[in-house]
Design a protein around this motif. Structure first.
Motif, short mmCIF file in Angstrom:
data_model
loop_
_atom_site.label_atom_id
_atom_site.label_comp_id
_atom_site.label_asym_id
_atom_site.label_seq_id
_atom_site.Cartn_x
_atom_site.Cartn_y
_atom_site.Cartn_z
N SER B 200 0.83 -1.20 0.00
CA SER B 200 0.00 0.00 0.00
C SER B 200 0.86 1.26 0.00
O SER B 200 0.50 2.27 -0.59
CB SER B 200 -0.91 -0.04 1.23
N GLU B 201 2.03 1.17 0.65
CA GLU B 201 2.90 2.35 0.77
C GLU B 201 3.72 2.62 -0.48
O GLU B 201 3.97 3.77 -0.82
CB GLU B 201 3.84 2.18 1.97
N VAL B 202 4.16 1.54 -1.17
CA VAL B 202 5.11 1.79 -2.27
C VAL B 202 4.56 1.54 -3.67
O VAL B 202 5.08 2.10 -4.63
CB VAL B 202 6.42 0.97 -2.10
N ALA B 203 3.54 0.69 -3.79
CA ALA B 203 3.09 0.32 -5.15
C ALA B 203 2.20 1.40 -5.75
O ALA B 203 1.38 2.01 -5.06
CB ALA B 203 2.35 -1.01 -5.10
N SER B 204 2.36 1.62 -7.05
CA SER B 204 1.49 2.57 -7.73
C SER B 204 0.26 1.85 -8.28
O SER B 204 -0.76 2.48 -8.56
CB SER B 204 2.26 3.26 -8.86
N ARG B 205 0.35 0.56 -8.42
CA ARG B 205 -0.76 -0.24 -8.93
C ARG B 205 -0.59 -1.63 -8.33
O ARG B 205 0.54 -2.06 -8.08
CB ARG B 205 -0.64 -0.30 -10.46
N VAL B 206 -1.69 -2.32 -8.08
CA VAL B 206 -1.58 -3.65 -7.48
C VAL B 206 -2.49 -4.65 -8.18
O VAL B 206 -3.59 -4.30 -8.64
CB VAL B 206 -1.87 -3.59 -5.95
N LEU B 207 -1.97 -5.87 -8.29
CA LEU B 207 -2.72 -6.98 -8.87
C LEU B 207 -2.98 -7.96 -7.72
O LEU B 207 -2.03 -8.38 -7.06
CB LEU B 207 -1.85 -7.65 -9.94
N VAL B 208 -4.23 -8.28 -7.48
CA VAL B 208 -4.55 -9.21 -6.38
C VAL B 208 -4.90 -10.55 -6.99
O VAL B 208 -5.82 -10.66 -7.82
CB VAL B 208 -5.72 -8.68 -5.52
N LEU B 209 -4.15 -11.58 -6.58
CA LEU B 209 -4.40 -12.94 -7.08
C LEU B 209 -5.14 -13.74 -6.02
O LEU B 209 -4.93 -13.56 -4.82
CB LEU B 209 -3.08 -13.65 -7.37
N ALA B 210 -6.00 -14.65 -6.49
CA ALA B 210 -6.66 -15.59 -5.59
C ALA B 210 -6.82 -16.90 -6.34
O ALA B 210 -7.35 -16.91 -7.45
CB ALA B 210 -8.02 -15.05 -5.14
N ASP B 211 -6.30 -17.96 -5.77
CA ASP B 211 -6.39 -19.30 -6.37
C ASP B 211 -5.93 -19.31 -7.82
O ASP B 211 -6.53 -19.96 -8.68
CB ASP B 211 -7.82 -19.82 -6.26
N GLY B 212 -4.87 -18.59 -8.11
CA GLY B 212 -4.27 -18.62 -9.44
C GLY B 212 -4.92 -17.73 -10.47
O GLY B 212 -4.56 -17.78 -11.64
N ARG B 213 -5.89 -16.94 -10.06
CA ARG B 213 -6.57 -16.03 -11.01
C ARG B 213 -6.52 -14.60 -10.48
O ARG B 213 -6.35 -14.39 -9.29
CB ARG B 213 -8.03 -16.45 -11.19
N VAL B 214 -6.72 -13.66 -11.39
CA VAL B 214 -6.72 -12.25 -10.99
C VAL B 214 -8.07 -11.95 -10.33
O VAL B 214 -9.12 -12.10 -10.95
CB VAL B 214 -6.50 -11.32 -12.19
N LEU B 215 -8.02 -11.52 -9.09
CA LEU B 215 -9.24 -11.16 -8.36
C LEU B 215 -9.57 -9.70 -8.61
O LEU B 215 -10.74 -9.34 -8.75
CB LEU B 215 -9.03 -11.41 -6.87
N ALA B 216 -8.54 -8.86 -8.66
CA ALA B 216 -8.77 -7.43 -8.89
C ALA B 216 -7.46 -6.78 -9.27
O ALA B 216 -6.38 -7.30 -8.98
CB ALA B 216 -9.32 -6.77 -7.62
#
Lengths: 244, 472
Positions: B200-216
């Motif tokens: 949250s402090e350093v990333a400009s964009r984040v990819l959230v993975l869940a069970d091998g797939r992109v959640l958000a």
């Protein structure tokens, strides 16, 4: 690793050790092996690894001499010079035993001093400069580092299992401890090999590519000339020994 | 698009029959820090390896998809692993020689290598370590060397896989600064992290993975601050007003479980503990805090007898342990190391849990009851017949904790149990600490201040081998 040995290119020291070994085995005994042993000891002491070199040489050469002198010179003498009942004394047998012991002592002291006094990484850098590919350099370093690493990992496993209550003393205790100690040790060493391979790959390591060095090992002309002379001396010893 | 350093589109990545990733697309541009978050087993490391071009080359993975590095580079990406110990090549005798290994592998001239090494060490805040021997460094220092080693390749893209897992908060903060400096210098950074706060402090964009797939995918300040979290296993950044700033309620009964009196201990030629005096009461859970190298692990090892004590006394439940061998101390104290691979050998999880009670001579019924209780506590009762080798490293750590708890020690010490754990794993470890608090006392060596404040009743801070602060 050793300031005095570090004045030289490691290859020069390796070739010098090979020359002493060749002189000990190919030169006339006992003079040549005795001289080679003396020179190897002087070199080892000068390089700061004399105590280890002397202990190693004595540990191998003295028992060898005692065993061979007893068998060839006393118990199974081929040409006895004197007999005392069932026991004989054969001067030639004892001289042969002395020659074998001196040769072993010279070779072990010379090569042992190089192993003890030259950092493996410096040696591989020198070899890389002579065209040794990256995979061979890594193989040499990994082989030389493997024993201490395995020892450290074994200690970690031993500590972890003792913390669970495993007693390792006594014959039965050691037997019971075999699976709890060997299992994690083997598994972690195998896993570490995979991780290490990946880490090497991540550092642009390619098996066939020739490596350079941050601090190249010096190889002045005088040392190159000295190595050439030593190679020639080794060749001359072979010619003298086998052509005569 | 110009400035793109990574263009990744993975239809599927498999390890044998196991599908690790499906339908993942990702781009990273110059100057950008892209974070990847996800629960344990979500596929984060697989994605990181793929992004660095290492997947399928050194690992046994089947990859359907494309990974390209439009900006090129030799190599186009460098990689920093979570474990600082296994990424040292040992080809360098000093830190600067270790950092030079990458440029040496590229066959660069010595002057170019020297310049790259100096730049990389400066950027990774490691210049002061240049002449040190890598194997003698602390975990935090070693991780800085690992970062410098990756930076010395001067690849346009830097991929970091949980690089702060072994770092103390101060070292992690400096590491975060180094990551920002990289992006400011025009590099692209792909940061895989379990620590949602750091992301949250350093990333400009984040990819959230869940069970091998992109959640958000999106702004980390949106995705990682949600309550309830986007994925309960991942957790989220606790809002400042909701965070506990005081230590959890103590359950102390006043009876001491552990008493240390003027304990000194260390290694040949190096005293680490210098007169530690400390009492842990029954029913307490204590966090042992301090920077890398402060002596926390040495204290645990000295209590177990693995590090010789010079002077002082160690008393557990009224019994003086000073003269007892390690295996006798194990009746009173359970110590779980950072690396569970050092102890697991059983064919099943239950076999591991029963090992301690068996070698310590506990009655069989008591041992079995203790093993089931411990496995239930850490959420592994359903895995009793599973081979520990088939579990994730994070689950293996819980097996090791259960194995120590099954022998019912009076004092349980866990060394960095939350490193690499997701929120779910941290929850199981918190349960173990709570359970131990009902049986005796628990101590947890940790850099995870958030976990410590939420789940420990008090903290003991070590500085230079001495207790410098006690809070409750």
């Amino acid at each position: 690793m050793n300031p005095r040995f570090d004045r030289f290119n490691p290859l020069t020291l390796v070739v010098a050790a090979l020359l002493l070994t060749a002189a000990a085995y190919l030169g006339p005994a006992p003079a040549a092996p005795a001289a080679a042993l003396a020179l190897a000891l002087v070199g080892a002491w000068w390089g700061g690894v004399g105590a280890r070199g002397s202990a190693l040489a004595a540990g191998v050469a003295l028992p060898t001499f005692a065993l061979l002198a007893l068998t060839n010179g006393v118990l199974a003498a081929a040409h006895p010079d004197a007999s005392f009942g069932a026991l004989h004394y054969d001067t030639a047998g004892v001289r042969d035993a002395l020659a074998v012991a001196l040769r072993l002592g010279a070779a072990i002291t010379a090569l042992g001093a190089v192993v003890a006094g030259v950092a493996p990484r410096r040696l591989t850098r020198a070899l890389a400069a002579r065209g040794l590919p990256g995979w061979a350099a890594y193989l040499i370093v990994a082989s030389l580092e493997a024993a201490p690493e395995a020892k450290a990992r074994a200690q970690e496993v031993l500590d972890a299992q003792r913390c669970r209550g495993l007693a390792t003393g006594g014959g039965l205790g050691r037997l019971r401890a075999l699976a709890p100690l060997a299992g994690p040790l083997v598994a972690s060493l195998v896993a570490e090999t995979d991780e290490r391979a990946l880490a090497l790959d991540a550092r642009a390591f390619r098996a066939g590519r020739r490596r350079t060095a941050l601090t190249p090992v010096r190889d002045p002309a005088i040392e190159r000339a000295a190595r050439f002379a030593m190679y020639a001396a080794i060749a001359a010893l072979f010619v003298w020994r086998f052509a005569a | 698009m110009s400035g793109e350093l990574l263009r990744l589109r993975l239809e599927r990545v498999r390890y044998g029959a196991h599908v690790a990733l499906s339908d993942v697309a990702l781009t990273v541009r110059a100057g950008e820090i892209v974070g990847v978050a996800g629960h344990v087993g979500a596929g984060k490391t697989t994605l990181a390896l793929a992004a660095a071009g290492l997947l399928g080359r050194a690992t046994q993975a089947t990859v359907d998809g494309d990974v390209t590095h439009p900006a090129g580079g030799d190599p186009p990406a460098s990689f920093v692993f979570a474990n600082p110990w296994t990424q040292l090549t040992d080809l360098g005798g000093t830190v600067e020689e270790e950092v030079a290994v990458g440029p040496e592998n590229l066959g660069l001239a010595p002057a170019v290598i020297r310049a790259r090494v100096d730049r990389a060490l400066a950027l990774a805040d490691g210049s002061a370590l240049a002449a040190r021997i890598p194997r003698e460094l602390s975990g935090g220092e070693m991780q800085r060397v690992a970062l410098a080693s990756a930076l010395a390749l001067e690849a346009p893209l830097v991929v970091l896989d949980e690089p702060t897992a072994q770092l103390d908060p101060e070292a992690a903060r400096r590491f975060a600064g180094a990551i920002r400096a990289l992006a400011a210098a025009g590099r692209g950074v792909l940061l895989v992290e379990q620590d949602v706060r750091l992301l949250s402090e350093v990333a400009s964009r984040v990819l959230v993975l869940a069970d091998g797939r992109v959640l958000a995918e999106g702004d980390p300040r949106d995705l990682l601050h949600r309550h309830p979290p986007l994925d309960a296993r991942l957790g989220s950044v606790t809002p400042a007003e909701g965070r506990r700033v005081t230590w959890g309620a103590a359950r102390s009964t006043g009876t001491p479980t552990l008493e240390l009196r003027g304990l000194t201990a260390g290694y040949p030629g190096r005293e680490v503990l210098r007169g530690v005096t400390l009492t842990l009461a029954r029913g307490t859970t204590t966090a042992w805090l301090g920077v890398n190298g402060a002596g926390k692990s040495t204290l645990a090892r000295a209590i177990m007898g693995l590090v010789p004590a010079g002077s002082g006394s160690i008393i557990v439940d009224g019994e003086v342990l000073d003269a007892l061998p390690v295996e006798r101390r194990a009746r009173r104290v359970g110590l779980v190391f950072q690396n569970p691979a050092a102890q697991l050998f059983g064919r099943t999880v239950m076999e591991e849990a029963l090992f301690g009670p068996k070698v310590l001579g506990l009655p069989r019924d008591e041992g079995i009851a203790g093993a089931w209780d411990a496995l239930r506590t850490v959420g592994l009762e359903g895995e009793a017949e599973t081979n520990p080798a088939d579990l994730s490293p994070q689950a293996q750590r819980r097996v090791a904790i259960a194995a120590a708890m099954a022998a019912r020690p009076s004092l349980l010490i866990l060394d960095e149990p939350t490193a690499g754990q997701d929120e779910a794993g941290r929850g199981w470890i918190a349960r173990a600490l709570d359970r131990q608090g009902t049986l005796g006392a628990a101590a947890v060596i940790t850099h995870d201040l958030d976990f410590a404040q939420r789940h420990c009743g008090q903290s003991v801070t070590l500085t230079g081998g001495q207790v410098s602060d006690i809070e409750s």
